[in-house]
Design a protein around this motif. Structure first.
Motif, PDB file in Angstrom:
ATOM      1  N   ASP A 138       0.688  -1.216  -0.038  1.00  0.00           N
ATOM      2  CA  ASP A 138       0.140  -0.102   0.081  1.00  0.00           C
ATOM      3  C   ASP A 138       0.896   1.180  -0.027  1.00  0.00           C
ATOM      4  OD1 ASP A 138      -2.317  -1.516  -0.035  1.00  0.00           O
ATOM      5  OD2 ASP A 138      -2.907  -1.327   2.045  1.00  0.00           O
ATOM      6  N   GLN A 139       1.761   1.347   0.830  1.00  0.00           N
ATOM      7  CA  GLN A 139       2.757   2.295   0.757  1.00  0.00           C
ATOM      8  C   GLN A 139       3.455   2.716  -0.412  1.00  0.00           C
ATOM      9  OE1 GLN A 139       5.122   1.426   4.160  1.00  0.00           O
ATOM     10  NE2 GLN A 139       3.456   2.083   5.691  1.00  0.00           N
ATOM     11  N   GLU A 140       3.756   1.408  -1.346  1.00  0.00           N
ATOM     12  CA  GLU A 140       4.442   1.578  -2.563  1.00  0.00           C
ATOM     13  C   GLU A 140       3.226   2.302  -3.488  1.00  0.00           C
ATOM     14  OE1 GLU A 140       5.654  -1.657  -5.902  1.00  0.00           O
ATOM     15  OE2 GLU A 140       6.195  -2.166  -4.038  1.00  0.00           O
ATOM     16  N   LEU A 141       2.096   1.750  -3.223  1.00  0.00           N
ATOM     17  CA  LEU A 141       1.373   2.405  -4.400  1.00  0.00           C
ATOM     18  C   LEU A 141       1.187   3.951  -4.220  1.00  0.00           C
ATOM     19  CD1 LEU A 141      -1.587  -0.219  -4.561  1.00  0.00           C
ATOM     20  CD2 LEU A 141      -0.019   0.166  -6.229  1.00  0.00           C
ATOM     21  N   LEU A 142       1.221   4.424  -2.975  1.00  0.00           N
ATOM     22  CA  LEU A 142       1.032   5.897  -2.578  1.00  0.00           C
ATOM     23  C   LEU A 142       2.356   6.412  -2.585  1.00  0.00           C
ATOM     24  CD1 LEU A 142      -1.376   5.300   0.675  1.00  0.00           C
ATOM     25  CD2 LEU A 142      -1.999   5.934  -1.744  1.00  0.00           C
ATOM     26  N   SER A 143       3.371   5.756  -2.895  1.00  0.00           N
ATOM     27  CA  SER A 143       4.739   6.591  -3.024  1.00  0.00           C
ATOM     28  C   SER A 143       5.021   7.774  -3.897  1.00  0.00           C
ATOM     29  CB  SER A 143       6.126   5.671  -3.085  1.00  0.00           C
ATOM     30  OG  SER A 143       5.773   5.202  -4.378  1.00  0.00           O
ATOM     31  N   GLY A 144       4.152   7.880  -4.898  1.00  0.00           N
ATOM     32  CA  GLY A 144       3.990   8.790  -5.618  1.00  0.00           C
ATOM     33  C   GLY A 144       3.449  10.226  -4.976  1.00  0.00           C
ATOM     34  N   LEU A 145       2.768  10.130  -3.943  1.00  0.00           N
ATOM     35  CA  LEU A 145       2.112  11.293  -3.443  1.00  0.00           C
ATOM     36  C   LEU A 145       2.856  11.951  -1.973  1.00  0.00           C
ATOM     37  CD1 LEU A 145      -1.411   9.680  -3.214  1.00  0.00           C
ATOM     38  CD2 LEU A 145      -0.476  11.389  -4.961  1.00  0.00           C
ATOM     39  N   THR A 146       2.964  13.031  -1.780  1.00  0.00           N
ATOM     40  CA  THR A 146       3.660  13.456  -0.558  1.00  0.00           C
ATOM     41  C   THR A 146       2.656  13.242   0.591  1.00  0.00           C
ATOM     42  OG1 THR A 146       2.448  15.527  -0.765  1.00  0.00           O
ATOM     43  CG2 THR A 146       4.586  15.698  -2.044  1.00  0.00           C
ATOM     44  N   ALA A 147       3.628  13.269   1.844  1.00  0.00           N
ATOM     45  CA  ALA A 147       2.633  12.930   2.793  1.00  0.00           C
ATOM     46  C   ALA A 147       1.348  14.000   3.219  1.00  0.00           C
ATOM     47  CB  ALA A 147       3.606  13.306   4.283  1.00  0.00           C
ATOM     48  N   ARG A 148       1.543  15.265   2.829  1.00  0.00           N
ATOM     49  CA  ARG A 148       0.562  15.992   2.524  1.00  0.00           C
ATOM     50  C   ARG A 148      -0.542  15.680   1.500  1.00  0.00           C
ATOM     51  NH1 ARG A 148       1.077  22.381   2.826  1.00  0.00           N
ATOM     52  NH2 ARG A 148       2.112  22.166   4.731  1.00  0.00           N
ATOM     53  N   GLU A 149      -0.280  15.317   0.388  1.00  0.00           N
ATOM     54  CA  GLU A 149      -1.146  14.830  -0.536  1.00  0.00           C
ATOM     55  C   GLU A 149      -2.084  13.456   0.114  1.00  0.00           C
ATOM     56  OE1 GLU A 149       0.815  16.167  -4.597  1.00  0.00           O
ATOM     57  OE2 GLU A 149       1.616  14.394  -3.450  1.00  0.00           O
ATOM     58  N   GLN A 150      -1.325  12.654   0.709  1.00  0.00           N
ATOM     59  CA  GLN A 150      -1.835  11.470   1.192  1.00  0.00           C
ATOM     60  C   GLN A 150      -2.893  11.781   2.116  1.00  0.00           C
ATOM     61  OE1 GLN A 150       0.849   8.066   2.296  1.00  0.00           O
ATOM     62  NE2 GLN A 150       2.117   8.853   0.773  1.00  0.00           N
ATOM     63  N   ALA A 151      -2.462  12.706   3.157  1.00  0.00           N
ATOM     64  CA  ALA A 151      -3.455  13.102   4.203  1.00  0.00           C
ATOM     65  C   ALA A 151      -4.859  13.711   3.609  1.00  0.00           C
ATOM     66  CB  ALA A 151      -2.744  14.129   5.103  1.00  0.00           C
ATOM     67  N   ALA A 152      -4.591  14.539   2.641  1.00  0.00           N
ATOM     68  CA  ALA A 152      -5.628  15.549   1.866  1.00  0.00           C
ATOM     69  C   ALA A 152      -6.488  14.327   1.225  1.00  0.00           C
ATOM     70  CB  ALA A 152      -4.971  16.453   1.024  1.00  0.00           C
ATOM     71  N   LEU A 153      -5.833  13.299   0.607  1.00  0.00           N
ATOM     72  CA  LEU A 153      -6.821  12.343  -0.045  1.00  0.00           C
ATOM     73  C   LEU A 153      -7.529  11.291   0.934  1.00  0.00           C
ATOM     74  CD1 LEU A 153      -7.625  10.698  -2.690  1.00  0.00           C
ATOM     75  CD2 LEU A 153      -5.386   9.367  -2.535  1.00  0.00           C
ATOM     76  N   ALA A 154      -6.725  11.299   1.936  1.00  0.00           N
ATOM     77  CA  ALA A 154      -7.499  10.379   2.830  1.00  0.00           C
ATOM     78  C   ALA A 154      -8.708  11.336   3.711  1.00  0.00           C
ATOM     79  CB  ALA A 154      -6.566   9.900   4.206  1.00  0.00           C
ATOM     80  N   GLU A 155      -8.315  12.340   3.611  1.00  0.00           N
ATOM     81  CA  GLU A 155      -9.652  13.170   4.203  1.00  0.00           C
ATOM     82  C   GLU A 155     -10.865  13.335   3.351  1.00  0.00           C
ATOM     83  OE1 GLU A 155     -12.130  14.962   6.689  1.00  0.00           O
ATOM     84  OE2 GLU A 155     -10.287  14.201   7.196  1.00  0.00           O
ATOM     85  N   LEU A 156     -10.568  13.365   2.163  1.00  0.00           N
ATOM     86  CA  LEU A 156     -11.506  13.474   1.072  1.00  0.00           C
ATOM     87  C   LEU A 156     -12.320  12.036   0.873  1.00  0.00           C
ATOM     88  CD1 LEU A 156      -9.590  15.480  -1.468  1.00  0.00           C
ATOM     89  CD2 LEU A 156     -11.490  16.448  -0.241  1.00  0.00           C
TER      90      LEU A 156
END
Length: 168
Positions: A138-156
């Motif tokens: 899962d972390q590998e799949l999300l590796s193209g996103l910054t921590a901020r982008e991951q947090a924003a995506l998770a919230e949305l």
């Protein structure tokens, strides 16, 4: 008719196809929902493939993980709610996992009619060796996103999920 750039992924191609086939429809929602569905299907395929050497299905693995994180034995109905499987599927999966020695059924001390499900030592071992691999992928799949982008995506995505769960 909307003008789209060359398709970048399956959803872009689908949206372009709908724009030609049914230009009067607003298909913009598939930008999000189509990708959620497609990502879910692709991840499910990957998970099933990765679990094949353990001879465990995704549904069985979800049941094991539900018990592993619960910290206590659970009623089958609690597992059904957590996994979103049908009661019959929960029973079928629990039967198979019990035959393999990965879970055990315990009588409830409060109600003799209730059976509780609990991981065995072998069930814990399977989750302990397998679940970290899923987190790494899962972390590998999300590796193209910054921590901020991951947090924003998770919230949305949380907002979308909560909207759906309220209506469910």
């Amino acid at each position: 008719m909307e003008n789209f750039a060359a398709p970048g992924d399956f959803v872009d191609a689908a949206r372009q196809g709908w724009a030609k086939a049914r230009p009067e429809l607003d298909v913009s929602s598939i930008e999000v929902m189509g990708r959620i569905t497609r990502i879910g299907a692709l991840v499910t395929q990957r998970v099933e493939h990765d679990l094949a050497p353990e001879d465990i299905t995704r549904a069985e693995f979800d049941l094991l993980c539900t018990l592993a994180r619960s910290g206590r034995p659970l009623r089958a109905s609690e597992v059904t709610v957590a996994t979103m499987l049908s009661g019959a599927s929960t029973t079928k999966n629990a039967d198979r996992l019990a035959r393999r020695g990965l879970i055990e059924r315990l009588p409830s001390e409060r109600d003799g009619r209730v059976v509780l499900l609990q991981l065995t030592a072998d069930g814990h071992a399977l989750v302990d060796r397998t679940f970290p691999n899923f987190l790494a992928r899962d972390q590998e799949l999300l590796s193209g996103l910054t921590a901020r982008e991951q947090a924003a995506l998770a919230e949305l995505l949380r907002k979308v999920a909560m909207n759906l769960e309220v209506r469910h």
